[in-house]
Design an enzyme around this catalytic site. Structure first.
Site, PDB file in Angstrom:
ATOM      1  N   ASP A   1     -60.062  44.784 -49.884  1.00 38.33           N
ATOM      2  CA  ASP A   1     -59.886  44.897 -51.329  1.00 38.33           C
ATOM      3  C   ASP A   1     -58.571  45.625 -51.590  1.00 38.33           C
ATOM      4  O   ASP A   1     -58.470  46.830 -51.334  1.00 38.33           O
ATOM      5  CB  ASP A   1     -61.041  45.688 -51.960  1.00 38.33           C
ATOM      6  CG  ASP A   1     -62.358  44.912 -51.950  1.00 38.33           C
ATOM      7  OD1 ASP A   1     -62.521  44.045 -51.065  1.00 38.33           O
ATOM      8  OD2 ASP A   1     -63.212  45.176 -52.815  1.00 38.33           O
TER       9      ASP A   1
ATOM     10  N   LYS B   1     -60.544  40.664 -58.504  1.00 34.88           N
ATOM     11  CA  LYS B   1     -61.523  41.705 -58.771  1.00 34.88           C
ATOM     12  C   LYS B   1     -61.046  42.536 -59.957  1.00 34.88           C
ATOM     13  O   LYS B   1     -59.850  42.790 -60.094  1.00 34.88           O
ATOM     14  CB  LYS B   1     -61.657  42.561 -57.499  1.00 34.88           C
ATOM     15  CG  LYS B   1     -62.512  43.798 -57.627  1.00 34.88           C
ATOM     16  CD  LYS B   1     -62.680  44.486 -56.256  1.00 34.88           C
ATOM     17  CE  LYS B   1     -63.224  45.892 -56.389  1.00 34.88           C
ATOM     18  NZ  LYS B   1     -63.303  46.604 -55.107  1.00 34.88           N
TER      19      LYS B   1
ATOM     20  N   LYS C   1     -64.933  39.115 -58.312  1.00 38.76           N
ATOM     21  CA  LYS C   1     -65.747  40.312 -58.097  1.00 38.76           C
ATOM     22  C   LYS C   1     -65.598  41.246 -59.300  1.00 38.76           C
ATOM     23  O   LYS C   1     -64.499  41.617 -59.672  1.00 38.76           O
ATOM     24  CB  LYS C   1     -65.310  41.033 -56.820  1.00 38.76           C
ATOM     25  CG  LYS C   1     -66.043  42.359 -56.580  1.00 38.76           C
ATOM     26  CD  LYS C   1     -65.748  42.932 -55.191  1.00 38.76           C
ATOM     27  CE  LYS C   1     -66.283  44.357 -55.047  1.00 38.76           C
ATOM     28  NZ  LYS C   1     -65.963  44.945 -53.733  1.00 38.76           N
TER      29      LYS C   1
END
Lengths: 332, 288
Positions: free
Chosen positions: A169, A232, A268
């Protein structure tokens, strides 16, 4: 190629976008001009409509059996997260066992999708998750600010990947994005993607710092073109974190990007999702925007820490009919 | 020209606010002659869940206050009830008693609030102790509130019964979810209006009107309730409450065989405060 859109789209009419000259989606270096041309083709977002649509979908009534299914799906889509300065190997090991078996008293509860930790904790987590299907995500590239030289961010990513993370991430450099230096943001993502090797890359836009939905949409298009596997919303360190309208804007960007290029990017939502009720509202939003095919952890993830216990409590309530007490559920 | 009656539809009292029942349902509150006095909310199990949640949220802050301060707040509640004495008298009369009887019930309710208010900074001295132990230790026991208490108010006397059970629960730092008298709910509603104007923090006392046969089982089984006061329930159905409460080891405070609500010697006592506390015992090394 023209961008296809549904009748419920919240974005304005876009001009046909061409990305063939430089193929930014292939992750090669890109000229400022072609990137700006590509981003200029991004339609603007109707903020009022986005908020209204997200609010309207939140009022959907979910019946009992569907709720049970949604709660289990929420667990299977969850990136169980601990990102604290005070994380210890002990805590991570404990959280890993919770990821494998969220409710020790109930083996029918599925495992979560992934465990999400700081790079330092990757070796511990990797060992604890050994032999399971649970993915190991590491927040890398100088999380959560991203304010470090690119070499440092790349090294951070490489280290995490080599230590055993199969999902990375990363955060974008919001400073660069907001000052209009899109090429830097793009090049950063390309470099980190390369450093990821076989690992899956999720690009965190930190939407709470991007100020407008137009920026969110633009950053989504930028990240997807640069090679993100997932986009995300947030790090969870900035408020506001994930909101449903922002998720809607990003999902529509994903949908349009797929229509344009054929690449399917995942999503996400992370930060601020604490209750089962809220999670179900996200699922409705995803299902309505992207369709049933998206009801899988391959396409959609929740990044959360306290959400899991609330979901477990709701499941136990649905099964027993007795209102629950958080003290009866494991803390980590 | 006669005025058109103002028909009232009362609401619940949860978290210091007056929400409608989540179910949207109401039921008519009847007087002794079965004519309609007002509509009251028919609280659902979701309302009860919400009430327990806010009671849990309010508990730590309430317990943190000094006993003296909790006593002041309870005294202020007595003041607010006093201000509404006429309303209470009218509402009690509608359930049958004479004006004089109703007046006596209201006065006694106020006196009881004042009496328990006085215990706020005293009960810990009575029930706490420096225990004699052999060894170089101080051994100290002190009562602490048990947490969230569910109170089943008696059907009659609606006001005095409710006050007699609420005051000892709340004074030690517990928060309460109260099920009002189902047949005579109006005094409980007026009492909640008195609470809202006293300095009681939101969520410390929450009052639900509704069907007891529906709400009592949910309250008893709720895992996040620490004690159930069954005085108002009586002995009928007590075993069902105790069985439902057993899963979470919720304490059930049983009623005496017969209750004289108006009798100060049997219906008010510092031991009723102690019923809803836990003794915490600490060992502390003695000497230099």
């Amino acid at each position: 190629m023209t961008v296809a859109r549904g009748s419920d789209s919240i974005s304005g009419v876009s001009t046909p976008a061409t990305i063939s000259d430089t193929s930014p989606i292939l992750g090669q270096s890109v000229s400022r001009r072609s990137l700006e041309t590509y981003l200029r083709a991004t339609p603007s977002v109707d903020e009022v409509a986005a908020n209204e649509r997200a609010a309207a979908l939140a009022t959907r009534s979910i019946k009992r059996e569907s709720k049970m299914h949604a709660l289990e799906l929420t667990i299977r889509m969850m990136d169980l997260t601990t990102l604290e300065g005070m994380d210890t190997p002990g805590k991570v090991t404990q959280l890993a066992s919770k990821a494998i078996r969220p409710d020790p008293t109930d083996p029918t509860i599925p495992s979560v999708a992934a465990l999400c930790v700081y790079p330092n904790m990757v070796p511990t987590a990797s060992e604890a998750l050994h032999g399971t299907d649970i993915h190991l995500a590491a927040v890398a590239s100088y999380f959560p600010s991203g304010q470090a030289p690119l070499a440092v961010r790349v090294a951070d990513t490489q280290w995490a990947q080599q230590a055993g993370a199969d999902e990375i991430d990363m955060v974008i450099d919001r400073g660069a994005f907001l000052s209009g230096d899109f090429v830097k943001v793009y090049d950063d993502i390309v470099a980190v993607k390369e450093a990821c090797g076989p690992a899956h890359l999720k690009v965190i836009l930190e939407t709470g710092e991007l100020a407008t939905y137009d920026n969110v949409r633009k950053a989504s298009m930028l990240a997807m073109a640069a090679g993100a596997d997932f986009i995300k919303t947030s790090t969870g360190k900035v408020s506001p974190a994930s909101t449903r309208p922002v998720t809607l804007v990003m999902l529509e960007a994903i949908r349009d990007f797929e229509a344009m290029t054929g690449f399917q990017i995942g999503m996400k939502s992370a930060g601020g999702i604490r209750t089962a009720k809220d999670a179900i509202r996200y699922l409705v939003l995803v299902s309505e925007t992207m369709g049933k095919d998206w009801m899988t952890p391959r396409m959609f993830r929740f990044g959360a820490s306290s959400l899991l216990n609330d979901v477990l409590m709701q499941i136990r309530w649905l099964r027993s009919g007795v209102y629950q007490n958080p003290d009866y559920f494991t803390k980590d | 020209m006669s005025r058109v009656d103002v028909r009232k539809t009362y609401k619940l009292y949860v978290g210091g606010a007056f929400p409608r029942s989540e179910s949207g349902r109401t039921y008519p509150a009847l007087d002794a002659a079965d004519s309609v006095l007002a509509n009251v909310a028919d609280g659902s199990r979701k309302d009860l869940r919400d009430a327990v949640r806010v009671a849990r949220g309010a508990q730590a802050g309430w317990a943190e206050r000094s006993g003296y301060n909790r006593g002041q707040v309870l005294y202020r509640v007595a003041e607010m009830v006093e201000d509404r004495a006429d309303t209470f008298v009218d509402q009690i009369r509608a359930s049958g008693p004479t004006r004089a009887q109703a007046k006596r019930e209201v006065d006694r309710s106020i006196d009881r609030l004042v009496w328990y208010a006085g215990w706020g900074d005293k009960f810990a001295q009575v029930f706490g102790n420096l225990n004699p132990v052999q060894g170089a230790f101080f051994n100290i026991s002190a009562p602490e509130p048990t947490g969230v208490v569910g109170i089943v108010s008696p059907e009659e006397p609606a006001l005095l019964g409710l006050v007699s059970r609420m005051a000892p629960v709340v004074i030690s730092g517990n928060t309460a979810v109260l099920l009002a008298s189902e047949r005579w709910p109006l005094t409980a509603i007026t009492f909640s209006e008195a609470l809202a104007t006293a300095d009681l923090p939101a969520g410390v006392v929450n009052i639900l009107t509704g069907r007891k046969d529906k709400l009592v089982p949910v309250l008893s089984a709720h895992m996040d309730v620490n004690a159930i006061d069954a005085w108002g329930n009586g002995w009928q159905g007590l075993d069902a409450i105790e069985i439902a409460a057993a899963d979470s080891v919720t304490r059930v405070v049983r009623p005496p065989r017969s209750i004289e609500w108006a009798d100060d010697r049997s219906s008010q006592s510092p031991h009723m405060i102690a019923d809803f506390t836990e003794l915490k015992t600490v060992w502390h090394p003695k000497g230099l």
